[in-house]
Each structure stands twice: as C-alpha cells, then as structure tokens.
Scaffold this active site. Sequence first.
Site, PDB file in Angstrom:
ATOM      1  CB  CYS A  83      69.920  40.527  79.049  1.00  0.00           C
ATOM      2  SG  CYS A  83      68.509  39.592  78.465  1.00  0.00           S
ATOM      3  CB  CYS A 206      62.597  43.946  68.941  1.00  0.00           C
ATOM      4  SG  CYS A 206      60.790  43.972  68.966  1.00  0.00           S
ATOM      5  CE  LYS A 328      65.631  48.722  66.863  1.00  0.00           C
ATOM      6  NZ  LYS A 328      66.301  47.865  65.873  1.00  0.00           N
ATOM      7  CG  HIS A 332      70.825  41.887  73.704  1.00  0.00           C
ATOM      8  ND1 HIS A 332      71.808  41.986  74.670  1.00  0.00           N
ATOM      9  CD2 HIS A 332      69.683  41.573  74.391  1.00  0.00           C
ATOM     10  CE1 HIS A 332      71.278  41.731  75.862  1.00  0.00           C
ATOM     11  NE2 HIS A 332      70.004  41.472  75.717  1.00  0.00           N
TER      12      HIS A 332
END
Lengths: 384, 150
Positions: A83, A206, A328, A332
Amino acid sequence: MARVGIIGIGHGVFGRRSDATVQELAFEAFRAAMEDAGIEKDDLDASVIGSVPEYHKQRSLPGVVQEYLGLVPKPTWLTEVACASGSAAIRTAWMSIKAGIHDIVAVIGCQKMTELTTPEILALMGRVGEVQWESVFGTTFPAYYAMFARRHMHEFGTTHDQMLQVAIKNHFYGAKNSCALFQKEITMEKALESEEVATPFHVYDCCANADGAACVILAKEDRAKKISKKPVWLDGMGCATASMSVLRRPNLVGLPSAEEAARVAYEMAGVGPKDIKVAQVHDCFTIAEIMAYEDLGFCKKGEGGKLIEERQTYIEGKIPVNVDGGLKAKGHPIGATGVSLTYEITKQLRGEAGERQVKGADIGLTHNVGGIGQYCFVQVLRRS
Amino acid sequence: MFKWFGLVNFAPFTKVTDFAQHLKDGHLKGSRCKKCGATSFPPRADCEVCMSGDFEFFEMSGKGTVHTYTKIVAAPTGFEGVSPYIVGVVDLEEGGRALAWFGETIQEEEIEIGMEIQMVPQIFEELEDIKVYYSLEKPGTTWAVTDSAR
Ligand SMILES: [Zn+2]
C-alpha cells in the site's frame, strides 16, 4: 544539494470505475497534472509507476501505462511495497533527480482493484501476513490491525468509540471531496450497526478497495522555480521498514517503521512534529490513524485516542489530519494512495483546498504505510 | 513434510521442514543456532545474529501468555468452513511469539490479554490428508506424545 519541487498535480475520481482500464485511469491523473504544470510531454525525462501487480490482469503494468500516456521511448519503472507503492514511486523519482540523472519526472500511482472476483479477493486477503507461520491460521488484513487495536485498548485505555470517531471525522471531510468514493457523512449509530469484520472492528473501521489514479510531477530546483509559480518542496524524505511478521515486532501498539521514517524526515527537513500544519496519514483502519498520531509525534504514545476525542485533528484543531477524507472515505486504490496523499498536501500548501483549506498551512506531512507496517514513507513538504 | 503444517499451507518447502514431523509426534520445537546459541520461535534455519546456517531444534514448553487477539468473522479462502475463529498472538516462555487459534478448552468470554495459555500440538482428525497445527489451550492441558522417529 538542489531541492526537488512538485510542479504539477492531478487526481482522478476514486471508486468502482467500471468505465475505465487502469491505463485510462492513469491518463486522467496524468493529463490533469500536465495541465497543472503547464509543460509538454517532451519536458519529461521519465515516469515512475506506483502500483501493486497482483490485482491486474495485465502483467508488467509500466509498459502499458507508458505507451498509453504517449511517453515511449522515455524510461519508466515500477515500484512495489504494498500500500506504500505510491510513496515509493515518489521516492525513486526524487532520488533520480537528486542524483542528477533526471530533471523532470512524472510519478503515477494507479490501481484497479474491483475487477477481481470475490473469491480472488478472498484468496489475496489470506496472504497479506507472513505466509509460513501466520497465514496458515487464516489471518486477514483487518485481523492484524484489530490485534493492534486490542493491544492499544489494553495498554492505554483507548476505546472503540474513539476509533470510530476517526471514521466519522474522515467521512465528514470526504463528503466535501469530489474525488472520494464515499461522499457522505456517517454517524456513530450507523458505524456500530455495520457488520463485524474482526473484533473489535466493524465494516466502518476499515477502508474500502477502490480503483483510481493520482499523479505528481517532480522537478529539480532551478527547473521547478522556472516552471511553477508555487512549487511545493519535498524537503524531508523518510523511509523505513519493520519485520514482516508481527511475531518479531518490538510491540504491537504502533509501527516502528513509521517512527523511524518520521525521525528521518523531520531531521532531513529540520523541523519537528509541532511545525506540521496539516497531515495526511495512512488510515487503512481506524486504529491506524490513532497510531499514526503517536508514531509521528502529534501526541504522546497512548494519547491518540484522546486527540481525536478532543477533535484536535479536525481543521480547527491543533493538527488537522486527513481533511480530504483519508483512505476511509476516499477509498484505497493501493498503488494510487501514496500519490494521493502528496497531491492533497500540495493543494493545502498552495492554498487551493477550498472549503477544506487549513489556513496558513506552510509545512505539511504525508505518512504512507505498506502492508501492516512492514514499510513506511514519511514526507515533509514546504511551501517556500 | 512442512506441507502438513496448517489447514492451508502456502510454503511447503523450507529448511525447517522437520518442524511439522515433530509437531505431528506431539513435540513443539524452536530453533537454536549451533554457533552463537540464539533461539527462535517460529524456528528459522539461518541465524540473523551471526549469519550461521547451522541450527538444531529444541523442545519448547508451549507455555505462554496472550499478547493480543481477535475474532475473525470475514474469513479468507480455505478458512470458510472454520469461521468465525479466534486467533491470538502469544509471548512464549522460552522467548519468541506464536500466532494460533484458541482451542476448545478456552471459551470466548474467558479470553483476555495477559492470560496464561498452553500451546498444544494438534492434528485435524476429520481430514484424510495429514494436517497439523498448534492451538492455545488452558494451562495443564495435555496431549499425546510419540517418539520423533526422524
Ligand atoms: Zn547464530
């Protein structure tokens, strides 16, 4: 040594982009950044692609992106550290300019994640940890951060309520960001109603997978000053690692890679946490933002929960964090995220963040985490 | 036969392959560097302290304390049949940590950070293939041990 400046930025819409291929997403961000910089393709020396290969059907992504952007035969290469791939791409572009090899380099973070089938995603999900000793017990990405959260609660009295306040803040700002996946505010009731994923986390703890791209164009100091009216300078570039296995970490209440990357970045830029006016941190899970406050020195270890509870990371607070919605609310797209963080801080330091603008922001910070903290990149950026 | 280790195994070939055979025989083994004496759990073949590749297995007590835990509801491929399950990270008495499932002797409500556990070698009895693992159980839990033939 000459500084490296950001002279152009571009950001596509993050979300379920069933209208575009990954190279088409890359083009959107690239076109916007080139228009922003006001340069021609001939001015570019190279491109760097930040992306995580296993999500794409197309193998060796830089080739197809480079062709689609019309940058052949200039050099290109891929950076991959999960990431944090986007920040790694920026780092290698910065290195190539610092080394005197290139003058102007385009960095494109791009990722298409929603083309995978649910079984494919579930299979990938089972291999985020160390596979020999951990994945054999069915660990998942949320499970690791959930275990950080549980330990943080135990050691410092952090509450799940405080964690969800991070989600509420980030959705509050995501509602004001036209590039975000979720442009909607949420409430505590709604967050708690969402399904359990890995205790204590619910779905709203998440971030969500997304498709998207972001682009920044970097230039050597003299070129940056000539080309751009308001270049933003990459003055502190920290980068560090932590063990792949959580079984070999010194503790499970923070990310040692983040602490070390921050130390390096602050030292290189000659600033400290108190000098930072606005920050973009890697909130892949709610606890991740709370640990970032602490790892970056915005508060003492263990006081991150209190910091959000006191609303100190809202625009009006002591240190505004993720006032673009964070991972959030934005979603992502893992390769694009790091570049998106730098995009947002550049906007803030230029004073172009509109209703989300932090007044007087002259020094900003990005914090981009790979995996469960195996990699961390911290940038300190300056307006002048 | 490291492919025996885990309900789903992702790394069947390793220099510490005998770990799984020992586990099947009821022995929980860590690794010790023969040159400098550094120990490790999970076991590793190559010493990160002195870089020697010469190691031996040693018997672990399996005693430990819970460092953190989570109940995984959304399970990945291969684990749908056993979800939800609770995984814990435990600090082991002889050093090192392990990640494992809580077993049948401990109820969900009883689990807390700092509690003592016994790590116990296990075999999936209901499966045709040999699949071994270890679980976190109440202190004093016993299990069958046979001689490690190899
Ligand atoms: Zn050694």
